[in-house]
Design a protein around this motif. Structure first.
Motif, PDB file in Angstrom:
ATOM      1  N   GLU A   1       0.821  -1.211   0.000  1.00 17.66           N
ATOM      2  CA  GLU A   1       0.000   0.000   0.000  1.00 17.66           C
ATOM      3  C   GLU A   1       0.857   1.263   0.000  1.00 17.66           C
ATOM      4  O   GLU A   1       0.421   2.318  -0.481  1.00 17.66           O
ATOM      5  CB  GLU A   1      -0.934   0.002   1.219  1.00 17.66           C
ATOM      6  CG  GLU A   1      -1.903  -1.170   1.274  1.00 17.66           C
ATOM      7  CD  GLU A   1      -3.016  -1.051   0.245  1.00 17.66           C
ATOM      8  OE1 GLU A   1      -3.289   0.072  -0.200  1.00 17.66           O
ATOM      9  OE2 GLU A   1      -3.615  -2.094  -0.093  1.00 17.66           O
TER      10      GLU A   1
ATOM     11  N   LEU B   1       1.414   3.020  -3.457  1.00 14.39           N
ATOM     12  CA  LEU B   1       0.277   3.514  -4.216  1.00 14.39           C
ATOM     13  C   LEU B   1       0.140   5.021  -4.044  1.00 14.39           C
ATOM     14  O   LEU B   1       0.094   5.533  -2.924  1.00 14.39           O
ATOM     15  CB  LEU B   1      -1.015   2.835  -3.764  1.00 14.39           C
ATOM     16  CG  LEU B   1      -1.132   1.338  -4.039  1.00 14.39           C
ATOM     17  CD1 LEU B   1      -2.463   0.820  -3.505  1.00 14.39           C
ATOM     18  CD2 LEU B   1      -0.998   1.041  -5.523  1.00 14.39           C
TER      19      LEU B   1
ATOM     20  N   PRO C   1      -2.443   7.965  -4.771  1.00 13.65           N
ATOM     21  CA  PRO C   1      -3.836   8.161  -5.160  1.00 13.65           C
ATOM     22  C   PRO C   1      -3.997   9.208  -6.255  1.00 13.65           C
ATOM     23  O   PRO C   1      -3.365  10.262  -6.216  1.00 13.65           O
ATOM     24  CB  PRO C   1      -4.514   8.605  -3.858  1.00 13.65           C
ATOM     25  CG  PRO C   1      -3.416   9.112  -2.987  1.00 13.65           C
ATOM     26  CD  PRO C   1      -2.170   8.391  -3.384  1.00 13.65           C
TER      27      PRO C   1
ATOM     28  N   ILE D   1      -9.891   9.172  -5.633  1.00 17.31           N
ATOM     29  CA  ILE D   1     -10.415   8.409  -4.501  1.00 17.31           C
ATOM     30  C   ILE D   1     -11.872   8.825  -4.298  1.00 17.31           C
ATOM     31  O   ILE D   1     -12.160   9.892  -3.754  1.00 17.31           O
ATOM     32  CB  ILE D   1      -9.614   8.662  -3.209  1.00 17.31           C
ATOM     33  CG1 ILE D   1      -8.123   8.360  -3.431  1.00 17.31           C
ATOM     34  CG2 ILE D   1     -10.171   7.802  -2.082  1.00 17.31           C
ATOM     35  CD1 ILE D   1      -7.839   6.931  -3.827  1.00 17.31           C
TER      36      ILE D   1
ATOM     37  N   TYR E   1      -5.113   0.725 -11.774  1.00 13.65           N
ATOM     38  CA  TYR E   1      -3.757   0.913 -11.254  1.00 13.65           C
ATOM     39  C   TYR E   1      -2.834   1.222 -12.429  1.00 13.65           C
ATOM     40  O   TYR E   1      -2.621   0.377 -13.297  1.00 13.65           O
ATOM     41  CB  TYR E   1      -3.293  -0.341 -10.504  1.00 13.65           C
ATOM     42  CG  TYR E   1      -4.135  -0.631  -9.288  1.00 13.65           C
ATOM     43  CD1 TYR E   1      -3.705  -0.258  -8.018  1.00 13.65           C
ATOM     44  CD2 TYR E   1      -5.385  -1.244  -9.410  1.00 13.65           C
ATOM     45  CE1 TYR E   1      -4.496  -0.508  -6.902  1.00 13.65           C
ATOM     46  CE2 TYR E   1      -6.175  -1.487  -8.303  1.00 13.65           C
ATOM     47  CZ  TYR E   1      -5.729  -1.115  -7.047  1.00 13.65           C
ATOM     48  OH  TYR E   1      -6.509  -1.345  -5.948  1.00 13.65           O
TER      49      TYR E   1
ATOM     50  N   PRO F   1     -11.802   3.942  -8.095  1.00 12.96           N
ATOM     51  CA  PRO F   1     -10.525   4.428  -7.578  1.00 12.96           C
ATOM     52  C   PRO F   1      -9.428   4.300  -8.637  1.00 12.96           C
ATOM     53  O   PRO F   1      -9.403   3.331  -9.397  1.00 12.96           O
ATOM     54  CB  PRO F   1     -10.235   3.495  -6.395  1.00 12.96           C
ATOM     55  CG  PRO F   1     -11.523   2.804  -6.106  1.00 12.96           C
ATOM     56  CD  PRO F   1     -12.288   2.754  -7.380  1.00 12.96           C
TER      57      PRO F   1
ATOM     58  N   TYR G   1      -5.143   4.720  -9.009  1.00 13.58           N
ATOM     59  CA  TYR G   1      -3.865   4.887  -8.326  1.00 13.58           C
ATOM     60  C   TYR G   1      -2.728   4.802  -9.338  1.00 13.58           C
ATOM     61  O   TYR G   1      -2.848   4.156 -10.379  1.00 13.58           O
ATOM     62  CB  TYR G   1      -3.632   3.779  -7.287  1.00 13.58           C
ATOM     63  CG  TYR G   1      -4.681   3.665  -6.220  1.00 13.58           C
ATOM     64  CD1 TYR G   1      -4.590   4.389  -5.042  1.00 13.58           C
ATOM     65  CD2 TYR G   1      -5.767   2.802  -6.380  1.00 13.58           C
ATOM     66  CE1 TYR G   1      -5.552   4.263  -4.041  1.00 13.58           C
ATOM     67  CE2 TYR G   1      -6.732   2.675  -5.398  1.00 13.58           C
ATOM     68  CZ  TYR G   1      -6.623   3.404  -4.236  1.00 13.58           C
ATOM     69  OH  TYR G   1      -7.572   3.285  -3.258  1.00 13.58           O
TER      70      TYR G   1
END
Length: 319
Positions: free
Chosen positions: A115, A118, A120, A123, A265, A301, A303
């Motif tokens: 984590e 990552l 953001p 979000i 991602y 989301p 990232y």
């Protein structure tokens, strides 16, 4: 060293990343990165790595390769290497050898994310579904994407891959069409990868220079990205923003194709090199501009996966 050791390899168009795997986990102290151009064959690169790590005998090897995977002989897409399972097995001491597409490995890495790596980008206020499909979208030497579907009855998720870089570049405005025509010159068509790659960044820069009535300077993709980040060259800044617009349009399309409600991602060397521009308006405006499905993609989301070695963890997950 123990026969329980395995070898993980992430073989891209420019670099090869290697690590030893023990008990299903990458040994971080063994991670290295080699330039492909420094070795004539993959066996030469892997052989050099084995020599540097004490010539371990590996019981298995999982190699993630930037190419379509079919059979035991793989020709790379953006490099002249050919990988043969039998040859690599002998080099490793009769190891079991498995080939994966590099984005298949990246998708598997999403099951055990660090984590802390990552960044953001979007979000949403509402938490995504715990069992939602996730996709990894990468722009580096080439471009591709892969989806991680949640497991049905426990165990690992299922990965779906493709050759997304060879999709047709989406066009929405007259300016997009002009850029598309420049990227398609002498080729008959412009694929997504013609823009969303290292060489693509260079060609988008060339187009901006010509549109401004200037002769393109001799900047390499990394230099264009550096000048854009520093704000020292307006044409490099314009190139970075246009590149992010394209990335947003394509990533939003991919999110819709896979219904990636669990998250998108972003990864790849070029995407990471332009990280500051992900917080500017171009990427998210293009990502969200999906007509009646704007609300859907706005709730996904997004990232940046800032981990150059994530695919190695995906390889380890397959051992």
């Amino acid at each position: 060293m123990s026969l329980a050791l395995g070898l993980a390899a992430d073989i891209g168009g420019t670099n090869t990343r290697l690590a030893l795997v023990e008990n299903g986990r990458v040994r971080e102290d063994t991670i290295v990165r080699y330039r492909n151009a420094d070795y004539e064959t993959p066996e030469a690169a892997i052989g050099a790595y084995l020599s540097e790590t004490g010539k371990p005998r590996c019981g298995s090897a999982v190699l993630a390769i930037a190419a379509p995977i079919s059979g035991t002989r793989i020709e790379m897409t953006n490099h002249d290497w050919i990988l043969e399972a039998g040859s690599l097995s002998r080099l490793l001491g009769d190891a079991r050898v498995e080939f994966l597409n590099d984005f298949e490995a990246l998708a598997h890495s999403l099951e055990n994310l660090n984590e802390g790596r990552l960044v953001p980008v979007q979000i949403p206020a509402q938490r995504p579904p715990a069992n939602g499909t996730r996709v990894v979208v990468g722009a580096g030497t080439g471009f591709n994407a892969a989806a991680l579907y949640p497991p049905r009855n426990g165990g690992q998720g299922t990965v779906g891959t493709g050759e997304c870089g060879h999709m047709t570049l989406p066009v929405e405005t007259a300016r997009h069409l002009s850029l598309r025509d420049y990227l398609a010159r002498g080729r008959g068509r412009a694929s997504v990868e013609r823009a969303l790659s290292g060489s693509g960044l260079r060609e988008v820069y060339e187009w901006h220079c010509l549109e401004a009535g200037q002769v393109p300077g001799p900047l390499a993709p990394a230099e264009i990205a550096a000048a854009a980040r520093a704000g020292t060259d307006p044409l490099s800044v314009a190139t970075a923003r246009a590149w992010m617009d394209i990335l947003g349009r394509v990533a939003g399309d991919i999110a819709l194709v896979f219904m990636a409600l669990g998250g998108v991602y972003l990864t790849g060397g070029v995407a990471r090199s332009l990280q500051p521009f992900l917080s500017e308006p171009e990427f998210l405006a293009a990502f969200r501009a999906k007509g009646r499905q704007t609300g859907l993609v706005s709730a996904i989301p997004v990232y940046l996966l800032d981990d150059d070695f994530a695919a190695l963890a995906g390889c380890a997950a397959r051992m």
